[in-house]
Design an enzyme around this catalytic site. Structure first.
Site, PDB file in Angstrom:
ATOM      1  N   GLY A  78       0.811  -1.220   0.000  1.00 41.09           N
ATOM      2  CA  GLY A  78       0.000   0.000   0.000  1.00 41.09           C
ATOM      3  C   GLY A  78       0.837   1.260   0.000  1.00 41.09           C
ATOM      4  N   CYS A  79       1.895   1.270   0.781  1.00 44.92           N
ATOM      5  CA  CYS A  79       2.745   2.459   0.884  1.00 44.92           C
ATOM      6  C   CYS A  79       3.504   2.709  -0.418  1.00 44.92           C
ATOM      7  CB  CYS A  79       3.698   2.327   2.064  1.00 44.92           C
ATOM      8  SG  CYS A  79       2.812   2.246   3.640  1.00 44.92           S
ATOM      9  N   THR A  80       3.902   1.643  -1.077  1.00 43.59           N
ATOM     10  CA  THR A  80       4.573   1.777  -2.373  1.00 43.59           C
ATOM     11  C   THR A  80       3.600   2.317  -3.414  1.00 43.59           C
ATOM     12  OG1 THR A  80       6.106  -0.005  -1.832  1.00 43.59           O
ATOM     13  CG2 THR A  80       5.812   0.514  -4.187  1.00 43.59           C
TER      14      THR A  80
END
Length: 150
Positions: free
Chosen positions: A43-45
């Site tokens: 998700g952060c990527t």
């Protein structure tokens, strides 16, 4: 979440190279300040690459992006290099700023309860006033949402 219309709290944090950044250094520019749980996770990527893809448009609209997590400066440097991110990542391992911005909260995952960063984004105007505050944002949708409100 902090209140829309309030002055965004100033802070000093190191970036991926150890250089100190203060929010007040960005007065005169809009700031997309986003808090995310962990470098190199799916998700952060997705969220970081979404901001990267839209960064030229964000800059055209007079804004900068600052990402904050509790990861180390070294982890940020690796993450930034791996995905060629054009914006600054700030390290807050003691989560002082994370707590100041009210995004350190109780989370639940598969029945496990723990404290962590709730993915959240603030838009701060040129005078340092919070003009938008979004909590529990979707990583793939958040970058476009922020472009839309600029």
């Amino acid at each position: 979440m902090l209140e829309v219309g309030s002055l965004a709290p100033d802070f000093s944090l190191p970036d991926e190279n150890g250089e100190i950044h203060k929010l007040s250094d960005y007065r005169g520019q809009k700031v997309i300040l986003y808090f995310y749980p962990k470098d190199n996770t799916a998700g952060c990527t997705k969220q970081a690459c979404g901001f990267k893809d839209r960064y030229p448009l964000i800059q055209e609209k007079g804004a900068v992006v600052l990402g904050i997590s509790k990861d180390s400066a070294r982890a940020h440097k690796n993450f930034k290099t791996k995905y060629d991110l054009p914006f600054t990542l700030l390290s807050d391992p003691e989560h002082q700023v994370i707590e100041m911005y009210d995004v350190w909260k109780e989370k639940k995952n598969y029945g496990r309860v723990y404290m962590g960063i709730v993915r959240s984004t603030y838009l701060i105007d040129e005078k340092g006033i919070i003009v938008k505050a979004l909590e529990k944002v979707k990583p793939d949708q958040n970058p476009q949402d922020m472009v839309d409100v600029l």
